[in-house]
Design a protein around this motif. Structure first.
Motif, PDB file in Angstrom:
ATOM      1  N   VAL A 552       0.869  -1.179   0.000  1.00 38.52           N
ATOM      2  CA  VAL A 552       0.000   0.000   0.000  1.00 38.52           C
ATOM      3  C   VAL A 552       0.905   1.227   0.000  1.00 38.52           C
ATOM      4  O   VAL A 552       2.044   1.176   0.485  1.00 38.52           O
ATOM      5  N   GLY A 553       0.392   2.329  -0.523  1.00 40.14           N
ATOM      6  CA  GLY A 553       1.226   3.515  -0.573  1.00 40.14           C
ATOM      7  C   GLY A 553       0.446   4.785  -0.853  1.00 40.14           C
ATOM      8  O   GLY A 553      -0.772   4.766  -1.098  1.00 40.14           O
ATOM      9  N   PHE A 554       1.167   5.887  -0.818  1.00 40.31           N
ATOM     10  CA  PHE A 554       0.614   7.208  -1.119  1.00 40.31           C
ATOM     11  C   PHE A 554       1.638   7.950  -1.974  1.00 40.31           C
ATOM     12  O   PHE A 554       2.859   7.881  -1.734  1.00 40.31           O
ATOM     13  N   THR A 555       1.140   8.640  -2.980  1.00 43.76           N
ATOM     14  CA  THR A 555       2.036   9.422  -3.820  1.00 43.76           C
ATOM     15  C   THR A 555       1.489  10.834  -3.989  1.00 43.76           C
ATOM     16  O   THR A 555       0.272  11.044  -4.108  1.00 43.76           O
ATOM     17  N   ASN A 556       2.402  11.788  -3.957  1.00 44.43           N
ATOM     18  CA  ASN A 556       2.077  13.193  -4.191  1.00 44.43           C
ATOM     19  C   ASN A 556       3.110  13.742  -5.163  1.00 44.43           C
ATOM     20  O   ASN A 556       4.304  13.626  -4.933  1.00 44.43           O
ATOM     21  N   HIS A 557       2.661  14.282  -6.277  1.00 45.98           N
ATOM     22  CA  HIS A 557       3.621  14.906  -7.199  1.00 45.98           C
ATOM     23  C   HIS A 557       2.954  16.020  -7.986  1.00 45.98           C
ATOM     24  O   HIS A 557       1.779  15.946  -8.359  1.00 45.98           O
ATOM     25  N   THR A 558       3.722  17.057  -8.190  1.00 50.01           N
ATOM     26  CA  THR A 558       3.298  18.195  -9.012  1.00 50.01           C
ATOM     27  C   THR A 558       4.179  18.215 -10.248  1.00 50.01           C
ATOM     28  O   THR A 558       5.414  18.247 -10.148  1.00 50.01           O
ATOM     29  N   ASP A 559       3.547  18.149 -11.419  1.00 51.77           N
ATOM     30  CA  ASP A 559       4.274  18.038 -12.676  1.00 51.77           C
ATOM     31  C   ASP A 559       4.179  19.339 -13.469  1.00 51.77           C
ATOM     32  O   ASP A 559       3.090  19.944 -13.559  1.00 51.77           O
ATOM     33  N   ASN A 560       5.314  19.746 -14.048  1.00 46.67           N
ATOM     34  CA  ASN A 560       5.365  20.984 -14.841  1.00 46.67           C
ATOM     35  C   ASN A 560       6.141  20.765 -16.131  1.00 46.67           C
ATOM     36  O   ASN A 560       6.969  19.854 -16.232  1.00 46.67           O
ATOM     37  N   ASN A 561       5.868  21.600 -17.088  1.00 40.18           N
ATOM     38  CA  ASN A 561       6.518  21.492 -18.387  1.00 40.18           C
ATOM     39  C   ASN A 561       8.008  21.794 -18.298  1.00 40.18           C
ATOM     40  O   ASN A 561       8.462  22.582 -17.459  1.00 40.18           O
ATOM     41  N   ALA A 562       8.751  21.158 -19.196  1.00 39.90           N
ATOM     42  CA  ALA A 562      10.174  21.453 -19.380  1.00 39.90           C
ATOM     43  C   ALA A 562      10.371  21.919 -20.816  1.00 39.90           C
ATOM     44  O   ALA A 562       9.641  21.492 -21.725  1.00 39.90           O
ATOM     45  N   PHE A 563      11.362  22.760 -21.023  1.00 41.99           N
ATOM     46  CA  PHE A 563      11.557  23.352 -22.348  1.00 41.99           C
ATOM     47  C   PHE A 563      13.000  23.174 -22.809  1.00 41.99           C
ATOM     48  O   PHE A 563      13.923  23.089 -21.997  1.00 41.99           O
ATOM     49  N   LYS A 564      13.153  23.150 -24.117  1.00 50.98           N
ATOM     50  CA  LYS A 564      14.486  23.094 -24.702  1.00 50.98           C
ATOM     51  C   LYS A 564      15.244  24.371 -24.359  1.00 50.98           C
ATOM     52  O   LYS A 564      14.726  25.481 -24.540  1.00 50.98           O
ATOM     53  N   THR A 565      16.483  24.215 -23.853  1.00 53.74           N
ATOM     54  CA  THR A 565      17.253  25.402 -23.439  1.00 53.74           C
ATOM     55  C   THR A 565      18.633  25.473 -24.078  1.00 53.74           C
ATOM     56  O   THR A 565      19.384  26.415 -23.800  1.00 53.74           O
ATOM     57  N   THR A 566      18.984  24.502 -24.914  1.00 53.71           N
ATOM     58  CA  THR A 566      20.328  24.508 -25.506  1.00 53.71           C
ATOM     59  C   THR A 566      20.288  23.930 -26.909  1.00 53.71           C
ATOM     60  O   THR A 566      19.391  23.145 -27.251  1.00 53.71           O
TER      61      THR A 566
END
Length: 803
Positions: A552-566
Motif C-alpha cells: 500500500v502507498g501514497f504518492t504526491n507529485h506536481t508536474d510541470n513542463n520542461a523546455f528546450k534550453t540549448t
C-alpha cells in the motif's frame, strides 16, 4: 558425602568423554607404488558413517569415543580394514591397498553385438528397481569449494575484480567456502536442505554458500543432470541407449566383486552430454562410480575449457546405492581475457533410508540457512566432519584473510565502467561515469550521489542524489530511504522525496543514460522527452504468505513542463534539437495498492528469501491500483487506474524456453498525458528484448492497453536438431519473437490531452527473429509488421545491453 561427590565426578567425566568427538586422520595408498589414491572411500563398518579422501588421498573422520572398524576401498584394489579404539585424536592411520589379482572372466563378443549395451540395459532396469524402493531419505553433507584466479580479489557492494586482462598463465586459490548441511527427500518430489554451519574466506559474501550446498549434489541414478539450468541425459536415462554410444574398456574388481569400466559419449558430437567412464558391478548391475566430462556441445559458446564430474556411490540399507560424494572441476576461459577455475567437493554421509518424514515438513523453502550458521567458531569446525585442507588451501586461507583484514580498514574500489566508487562495504559515492549527463533541457549537467547500501545488518538502504543543469539553471534532488523488517527481511517501508527532471514515459524506455547523453552530444538525437516533477512517495509492503506480497502507498507529485534550453552539440552544429513536448501540468495525490503472486520455491540464505526456479517453468503475477480523488485527497484530477501483468518462462523442448510478458491496463477518469502508458519502442538501428521492434519510442500510447510479448529462445537446439552444417557446432543462438498490442484512450483522458496521440484500436502484430553468439553480448534482430503497415514495415536492429 565424599562417595557421592566422587560418583558425581566420575559421571560428569565419563559423560564428557563419551560425548566428545575425536578426529581420525590418515591417507590411502597403493601397496606397490605407495602413491596416494585420490577420493578413496572410507566407511565405518556396520554404520551409515563414512567419508571420502581428498585429491591427495588424505581423509578425516570425526567419531565419538568407542571401538570401530574402518575400511578403505577403491576400484581395482582389495579393501583394507583397521581396528580403532578411539579415546583420543588419532593421526597417521594409513590404509595400504593391494591391487586385485583375481582371474577375471573374459567377455564374449559376438559379431554385431556390443556387450556394453546389454550391461547398460540391465543397469537401467536396476536403477528402476532402486528408485521404486527408495521412498524417502535423509543425509548429512559437507561441501568445500575453491576459486582460482590470477590474483587475489575483493568483493564489494557493486563490483568484483577477478583479474580480467591480467596475467592468466598462473592461477592460485583466491576464495574458499565451506558448509555443513542436512538434506531431506520424499517422493514424489519433496526436497529440503538446511545449512547448519558455513564459513568462507573474508573476501566472499556468505550467500555464496547457498549455491554450493547438497542441493547441487546431482545423483546419476536420476535421468538427467542439471547443468546451468539445462538438462543433460545421464548414463542411466531412459533414452541413454539411443543418445549415447557405450563400449567396455576394462574389466576390474573391487575386492572380489567384478566391475565393468564402460566408456560413453553422445552418438552425435553436436548433442550436449557426457564423455568418459562409468563403473557398473557385474553381479548386480549397480552404478558405483562415474568419471565424466561435459562435451563441447554442452559448453555454452566454448566458455568452459573443461567441466569434469566425479561421483561415487556407497551401499546402504535394502541394497540401495546412494551418492557418497560429488566432485566438480570447472575451468573457464572467456575469449582469452579472463581465466578462472572452480572446484567443488561434497561428501555425503549418515544416510537414513526410507525414514518416516511428514509431508508437512516440506514447504516453499527448499534451502534454509539457519540463523547463526556463519557464526560458528573454530571449536565447532574442529568437531565437524570435513575434508582435510591441502597445504595450498591452508596457505590460501591465511593469505586471503590477512589481505582482506588490511583492506577492510579503508577500501577504495573504483572501475572506469562503474557509476559508483565504493569507499566501504556499505558506503559509496558517484564515480566519474555517474557525475555527468547531457540533454536538450538541462544542457550540461553535473551529478553527485551518496549511497548507503545494506547497512544495519543488510536492512537499511538510503541515497541522496543531487544534480544541477547549466542551461535550465535548476537544482534537482532525489532522496530515498528504505528499511527491511523480519527475520528474512520480507517487510519493507520506503520513502522518496524528489524535485527532479523526469523522463517522459520512462517506464517504457529501456535505454541507459549514457546512450542518451552521447547521442545528444554527438548528433543531437536526443530520443527522450522530459518534464519536471516534485513530490513524495510512501510505501509499505510485506509477504503475508510465502507466495503473496501485498503493498500500500501514497504518492504526491506536481508536474510541470520542461523546455528546450540549448542547441549545443560537438558535431551537429547546423541541426536543431526537436522541441520538448508539453505535458498536462497538474498536482496529483493518490493512494496505491498492489499484490505480487509468485509460486516459485525460494532460498532462505540467512538474510533474505530469494525466489528460484531451478530451471522449471514459472509465472509471476502482479496487480496494482492507483486512486486519485479531488474531494478525498485534494488531487486535481479524478481517476482510478488498474494494472495487471504477468511474466515468466515455459520450458518447451530440451533447453529451449518460451519467455512471456503480459500486461493489461484499464483506467476510469482523466489520466494526465505524462501518466499514460507508452508501448516500449526503439531508436533507429537498435533493439531491446520485450519491446516492439518496429515502433519508435513514445509512438503509441493509451490508458486502456493490452500487450503480449512472446520470445522463444531456441539457443542452438534447433540447428542441432536439424543437423544444420556449421550452425550446429558454432554456438549460434536463435531467438524468435511475436509482439501483440491493443491501445486506446478513454474519453476522460482524451478530454485533457494537449495534443492528439496515436493508438491501436484493433490489435497490432509484429514478428521477427534474432541471431547472435553465446559468448558475445550482441544480437541482430529482424522484425516485420503484419498490419498497420506504413513506416518501418521491416526493421533491423542491434540488440545489446550496452545501449
Amino acid at each position: 558425602m565424599k562417595l557421592l561427590f566422587f560418583l558425581l565426578i566420575v559421571f560428569v567425566t565419563s559423560t564428557t568423554l563419551f560425548s566428545q568427538q575425536f578426529f581420525i586422520r590418515g591417507n590411502v595408498k597403493d601397496e606397490a607404488s605407495h602413491t596416494q589414491l585420490p577420493y578413496a572411500n572410507i566407511r565405518v563398518l556396520n554404520s551409515t558413517i563414512g567419508t571420502t579422501a581428498n585429491k591427495s588421498g588424505d581423509f578425516e573422520l570425526k567419531l565419538n569415543h568407542g571401538k570401530y572398524k574402518l575400511t578403505a576401498s577403491y576400484i581395482g584394489y582389495n579393501s583394507d580394514t583397521v581396528n580403532i579404539n578411539l579415546n583420543d585424536n588419532l593421526s597417521g592411520i594409513n590404509f595400504i591397498l593391494p591391487q586385485t589379482e583375481i582371474n577375471l572372466p573374459a567377455i564374449t563378443v559376438l559379431p554385431g553385438i556390443n556387450p556394453a549395451l546389454e550391461i547398460i540395459r540391465k543397469a537401467i532396469a536396476r536403477k528402476e528397481e532402486r528408485n521404486k524402493k527408495l521412498l524417502s531419505y535423509e543425509f548429512e553433507a559437507y561441501t568445500k569449494g575453491t576459486v582460482k584466479t590470477p590474483q587475489d580479489f575483493q568483493t564489494s557492494g557493486h563490483q568484483v575484480d577477478l583479474g580480467i586482462g591480467k596475467d592468466t598463465s598462473r592461477l592460485k586459490i583466491t576464495g574458499i567456502l565451506e558448509n555443513e548441511s542436512k538434506g531431506y527427500f520424499k517422493k514424489p518430489d519433496y526436497y529440503k536442505e538446511i545449512i547448519t554451519a558455513q564459513k568462507q574466506t573474508a573476501n566472499l559474501p556468505s550467500f555464496v554458500n547457498t549455491i554450493a550446498g547438497g542441493r547441487l549434489v546431482q545423483d546419476f541414478y536420476k535421468d538427467n543432470f542439471n547443468f546451468l539450468g539445462g538438462e543433460l541425459p545421464g548414463p542411466l536415462a531412459e533414452n541413454a541407449l539411443s543418445y549415447y554410444d557405450f563400449y567396455i574398456v576394462n574389466t576390474m574388481a573391487i575386492d572380489k566383486e567384478i566391475v565393468y569400466q564402460i566408456y560413453m559419449a553422445p552418438q552425435h558430437q553436436s548433442d550436449p552430454g557426457f564423455i568418459g567412464n562409468i563403473f557398473i558391478t557385474a553381479g548386480t548391475y549397480d552404478l558405483i562410480k562415474v568419471d565424466l566430462k561435459i562435451n563441447k556441445a554442452a559448453s555454452v559458446g566454448g566458455l568452459f575449457e573443461s567441466v569434469n564430474v566425479f561421483q561415487q556411490f556407497s551401499l546402504f540399507k535394502d541394497s540401495i546405492y546412494m551418492p557418497a560424494d560429488l566432485r566438480l572441476f570447472i575451468k573457464l576461459d572467456y575469449l582469452g581475457l579472463a581465466k578462472m577455475e572452480f572446484e567443488l567437493n561434497t561428501i555425503l554421509y549418515d544416510y537414513k533410508i526410507n525414514p518416516d518424514i511428514s509431508s508437512n515438513f516440506f514447504n516453499k523453502a527448499i534451502l534454509t540457512v539457519l540463523p547463526g550458521a556463519d557464526k560458528k567458531d573454530s571449536t565447532y569446525w574442529q568437531n565437524a566432519q570435513t575434508i582435510p585442507n591441502t597445504m595450498e588451501e591452508q596457505l590460501a586461507y591465511k593469505r586471503i584473510d590477512s589481505v582482506s583484514a588490511a583492506q577492510s580498514k579503508f577500501q577504495f574500489k573504483f572501475s572506469p565502467l562503474s557509476s559508483r566508487i565504493d569507499l566501504s562495504d556499505n558506503f559509496s559515492v558517484s564515480a566519474p561515469l555517474g557525475m555527468y549527463h547531457f540533454n536538450r533541457v538541462e544542457g550540461h549537467a553535473i551529478d553527485f550521489g551518496l549511497f548507503i547500501s545494506q547497512a544495519d545488518n543488510l536492512r537499511l538502504n538510503t541515497s541522496l542524489q543531487l544534480s544541477n543543469g547549466f542551461s535550465d539553471k535548476k537544482f534537482k534532488s532525489n532522496f530515498y530511504f528504505s528499511y527491511l523488517f523480519g527475520n528474512y527481511r520480507t517487510y519493507k517501508i520506503s520513502f522518496n522525496a524528489f524535485n527532479k527532471l523526469n523522463v517522459l514515459f520512462g517506464n517504457s524506455d529501456y535505454y541507459n543514460d549514457l546512450t542518451s547523453s552521447v547521442l545528444a552530444l554527438v548528433s543531437k538525437d536526443d530520443f527522450r522527452d522530459y518534464y519536471y516533477s516534485k513530490g513524495i512517495t510512501l510505501n509499505a509492503s510485506g509477504d503475508v504468505f510465502p507466495i503473496l506480497n501485498l503493498n500500500v502507498g501514497f504518492t504526491n507529485h506536481t508536474d510541470n513542463n520542461a523546455f528546450k534550453t540549448t542547441e549545443f552539440s560537438f558535431f551537429a552544429k547546423n541541426k536543431l534539437f526537436p522541441d520538448n513536448p508539453p505535458i498536462f501540468e497538474t498536482k496529483i495525490n493518490a493512494l496505491t495498492a498492489g499484490f505480487t503472486l509468485d509460486f516459485r520455491d525460494y532460498i532462505e540464505d540467512g538474510y533474505f528469501r530469494r525466489k528460484i526456479s531451478l530451471g522449471k517453468s514459472f509465472a509471476v503475477f502482479n496487480g496494482n491500483i492507483t486512486f486519485s480523488n479531488p474531494s478525498l485527497l485534494a488531487s486535481n484530477l479524478f481517476f482510478t487506474s488498474y494494472q495487471l501483468k504477468s511474466y515468466g518462462t515455459i520450458n518447451t523442448f530440451k533447453s529451449t524456453a518460451l519467455n512471456f510478458r503480459l500486461l493489461g491496463i484499464y483506467t476510469n477518469g482523466a489520466l494526465p498525458y505524462q501518466d499514460l502508458y507508452s508501448l516500449p519502442g526503439n531508436i533507429n538501428l537498435t533493439a531491446q528484448n520485450f519491446t516492439f521492434r518496429t515502433l519508435n519510442l513514445n509512438e503509441i500510447m493509451g490508458d486502456r492497453v493490452v500487450t503480449l510479448n512472446l520470445e522463444e529462445n531456441f539457443g542452438s537446439e534447433l540447428f542441432r536438431l536439424l543437423r544444420v552444417p556449421g550452425l550446429k557446432d558454432w554456438d549460434i543462438q536463435l531467438n524468435t519473437f511475436l509482439n501483440i498490442a491493443y491501445s486506446n484512450i478513454s474519453n476522460g483522458s482524451k478530454s485533457i490531452l494537449i495534443e492528439p496521440v496515436k493508438s491501436f484500436t484493433h490489435p497490432f502484430y509484429e514478428v521477427g527473429f534474432g541471431i547472435g553468439h553465446a559468448l558475445i553480448p550482441l544480437e541482430l534482430d529482424f522484425a516485420w509488421r503484419l498490419n498497420y503497415r506504413g513506416e518501418n514495415n521491416f526493421r533491423v536492429g542491434i540488440n545489446t545491453f550496452i545501449f
